[in-house]
Design an enzyme around this catalytic site. Structure first.
Site, short mmCIF file in Angstrom:
data_model
loop_
_atom_site.label_atom_id
_atom_site.label_comp_id
_atom_site.label_asym_id
_atom_site.label_seq_id
_atom_site.Cartn_x
_atom_site.Cartn_y
_atom_site.Cartn_z
CB ALA A 6 41.38 36.61 40.75
N PRO A 46 48.83 42.18 36.85
CG PRO A 46 50.85 41.37 37.64
CD PRO A 46 49.58 40.91 37.04
CB THR A 91 45.29 38.12 29.74
OG1 THR A 91 45.78 38.68 30.96
CG2 THR A 91 44.09 37.24 30.04
CG ASP A 111 44.98 32.52 30.59
OD1 ASP A 111 45.80 31.58 30.71
OD2 ASP A 111 44.81 33.39 31.46
CD GLU A 140 9.26 56.20 36.48
OE1 GLU A 140 9.74 55.69 35.44
OE2 GLU A 140 9.80 57.14 37.09
CB CYS A 189 12.26 62.27 35.30
SG CYS A 189 11.13 61.77 33.98
NE ARG A 223 34.46 37.80 31.95
CZ ARG A 223 35.04 36.65 31.60
NH1 ARG A 223 34.33 35.73 30.93
NH2 ARG A 223 36.31 36.42 31.91
CB SER A 244 48.63 50.73 33.31
OG SER A 244 49.90 50.19 33.04
#
Length: 395
Positions: free
Chosen positions: A173, A321, A220, A224, A71, A94, A208, A326
């Site tokens: 996914a 998974p 992973t 990958d 502001e 605020c 991200r 977890s």
């Protein structure tokens, strides 16, 4: 009164009446909050514009702790042109003194006659204080313009109660039959397997850039070698222009094959402090953070505590998974984003028989949004009810 939109599509999207004008200029304030060099956490991102006679005469955004709020930045930018005009701001100004003075005083001093607020301050102890203070001094105040977008902008700040803990966003996914990936025998060695389409991957890269850390499991990384950056959104100006820190979980420091980043984090168990692989990982650029263990694995709540001490306040867990289970078993997931691809794999990696024996496993998610991204669907579930919160910050 006519007005000049900052976006050529504004009138088509919102209309040319007074409501459309407010939506258009609130959209401009949101754009200010989104165009950041870096993330503002632990402060929420906030944007503001000052409008007079249908023209934007001042713009401002909050850049982070210790910096001026949006502001006063916008009002300073407008100068005398703010007098008699309207201030549009994504979050209620605020009315208290923190690192900077109260924004309400700057608003009153500027001479604006009207303030349009996206959402109230979500903190129950001060919610509505800024708006009430302005109204008591004769300034017209309206609340609840593009509120969903304004709340979405600061959701990690809201759902963690001002970062009393680390915000955790779980991304998964899957195929229609619940598979995360095909069987190993069907995968091409050295190449990542994408179960979803390009639009979904682009959406992930945008998300991200909103978090401090992207976390995956050791498997992973081995399969990958992901970069875990936001490269597909590198040209987007409505997300922070900085990549997240990449990291992975490797309880026993059993992997020393590297990562496609110069600097990354490895969350390991305390039993790995004497691992022979420790030097190799550190030489490769890995910064090892040791956590307590639970049943031979990194304890998830300890991981979050360690992350907080490293000034990591927001993380996306892009999990298979086991790691997803977890985090769900520990009851720490704030938002779960699942991309559903219209394919049936028939075999391959799927959910374990049970996530955890922990009775705190998350079962109370509510559906916030369901969208289509080309052929894929994206389901967004939140542990804190987004719609209920939205109602509370717009009344």
């Amino acid at each position: 009164m006519s007005f000049n939109c900052v976006d050529d599509d504004c009138s088509e999207q919102f209309g040319n009446d007074a409501t459309g004008m407010d939506c258009c200029f609130m959209s401009a304030a949101l754009s200010q909050a989104q165009r950041l060099e870096n993330r503002t956490w632990p402060n929420p991102p906030v944007g503001a514009v000052v409008v007079n006679n249908g023209e934007v005469v001042g713009r401002g955004r909050h850049l982070g702790p210790g910096q001026l709020h949006a502001e006063p930045v916008a009002l300073n930018d407008a100068g005398e042109k703010a007098r008699g005009g309207t201030l549009y701001v994504t979050l209620e100004p605020c009315n208290h003194t923190g690192r900077t003075g109260p924004c309400t005083e700057a608003v009153i001093k500027s001479g604006v006659s009207r303030v349009v607020i996206g959402i109230r301050d979500p903190n129950p102890s001060i919610q509505g204080g800024g708006a009430r203070y302005l109204r008591e001094r004769g300034i017209e105040v309206e609340i609840g313009v593009l509120p969903e977008s304004c709340l979405e902008l600061i959701w990690p700040f809201v759902t963690t109660d001002n970062f009393s803990r680390v915000y955790v966003e779980l991304k998964t996914a899957t195929s229609l039959d619940g598979r995360f990936a095909p069987a190993e025998s069907l995968r091409q060695e050295g190449w990542p397997f994408y179960i979803t389409g390009e639009a979904s991957r682009y959406d992930v890269h945008r998300r991200r850039r909103l978090v401090d850390l992207v976390l995956v499991g050791k498997g992973t990384v081995m399969a990958d070698q992901p970069q875990l950056n936001g490269r597909l959104a590198a040209d987007d100006h409505d997300v922070p222009q900085v990549d997240p820190m990449p990291g992975y979980v490797d309880t026993h420091l059993s992997w020393q094959g590297g990562f496609k980043r110069d600097h990354y984090l490895v969350f390991a168990g305390e039993s790995a402090k004497d691992s022979k692989n420790r030097i190799a990982v550190e030489k490769d650029g890995g910064e090892i953070l040791f956590c307590r263990e639970n049943k031979g694995q990194v304890d998830i709540k300890s991981l979050l505590q360690v992350a907080a001490t490293a000034d990591l306040l927001t993380m996306m867990v892009e999990a298979g998974p086991q790691l997803a289970g977890s985090f769900l078993g520990a009851g720490v997931v704030d938002r779960w984003i699942n991309y559903l691809a219209p394919v049936v794999l028939g075999q391959g990696i799927t959910w374990p028989d049970k996530f955890s024996d922990n009775p705190q496993i998350d079962r109370g998610f509510s559906l916030t949004r369901l969208d289509q991204l080309e052929k894929d669907l994206i389901f967004i579930h939140d542990r804190r009810n987004f719609r209920g919160t939205l109602a509370r910050v717009t009344i």
